[in-house]
Design an enzyme around this catalytic site. Structure first.
Site, PDB file in Angstrom:
ATOM      1  N   GLN A  51       0.826  -1.209   0.000  1.00 13.89           N
ATOM      2  CA  GLN A  51       0.000   0.000   0.000  1.00 13.89           C
ATOM      3  C   GLN A  51       0.858   1.257   0.000  1.00 13.89           C
ATOM      4  O   GLN A  51       0.575   2.224   0.691  1.00 13.89           O
ATOM      5  CB  GLN A  51      -0.928  -0.014   1.219  1.00 13.89           C
ATOM      6  CG  GLN A  51      -1.851  -1.218   1.206  1.00 13.89           C
ATOM      7  CD  GLN A  51      -2.690  -1.325   2.468  1.00 13.89           C
ATOM      8  OE1 GLN A  51      -2.242  -1.002   3.563  1.00 13.89           O
ATOM      9  NE2 GLN A  51      -3.924  -1.772   2.303  1.00 13.89           N
ATOM     10  N   CYS A  52       1.880   1.259  -0.805  1.00 15.36           N
ATOM     11  CA  CYS A  52       2.864   2.345  -0.863  1.00 15.36           C
ATOM     12  C   CYS A  52       2.811   2.997  -2.244  1.00 15.36           C
ATOM     13  O   CYS A  52       2.455   2.354  -3.226  1.00 15.36           O
ATOM     14  CB  CYS A  52       4.257   1.747  -0.597  1.00 15.36           C
ATOM     15  SG  CYS A  52       5.634   2.899  -0.732  1.00 15.36           S
TER      16      CYS A  52
END
Length: 170
Positions: A51-52
């Site tokens: 989730q970057c």
């Protein structure tokens, strides 16, 4: 290009290959991944997160692996939640990577890469080279002889000139 490679060689940190052979990681598929199994091969170790903003680099990691695997390159993804951007379980990470990126490269279970709970490989890396991941998708290129050739920050894409030049260096 030759100047870059020559500069890289000057900064190579010579680490005994035997030191790398003592590190194992829990595999996202179960069992273990043993760095000693890849002795004599270049290994790019990358701390990752699902989730970057750098998560699209999974595409580049897979492309790099596909391009150089026949020459022995191993790309090892090390999912980590040290920056609070990883999914909750290894099964979620594995499914996310398979569905969104069709990853076939080896992956560890979710692993700490910094701080007192860091995996022994990352503690050793910090002790020997001073390198600690500052964010997700930091990269460590280990040469076939067990030397740390170079470390890269998140902004260095896997299929970039610096990484490919280091792979081409003797």
């Amino acid at each position: 290009m030759r100047l870059f490679v020559a500069t890289l060689v000057m900064f190579v940190l010579t680490l005994p290959a035997a030191a790398l052979e003592r590190f194992t990681f829990p595999s996202i598929d179960g069992g273990t991944l043993d760095l000693g199994d890849w002795r004599g091969q270049p290994v790019l170790v990358v701390n990752t997160a699902s989730q970057c903003g750098f998560t699209p680099q999974y595409d580049g990691l897979q492309a790099l692996y596909d391009r150089y695997a026949d020459q022995g390159l191993v790309v090892l993804a090390v999912p980590s939640d040290d920056f609070n951007q990883e999914l909750a379980t290894a099964n979620e990470v594995k499914a996310f990577c398979e569905i969104n990126f069709n990853l076939t490269l080896p992956m560890t279970d979710i692993t700490h890469v910094r701080g007192p709970q860091a995996h022994p490989f990352y503690k050793w890396l910090r002790q020997e080279t001073g390198f600690t991941p500052k964010w997700n998708f930091n990269k460590v290129l280990i040469g076939p002889d067990g030397t740390v050739i170079e470390t890269y920050g998140s902004a260095t894409r896997p299929m970039s000139r610096p990484v490919e030049a280091a792979l081409a260096a003797p």
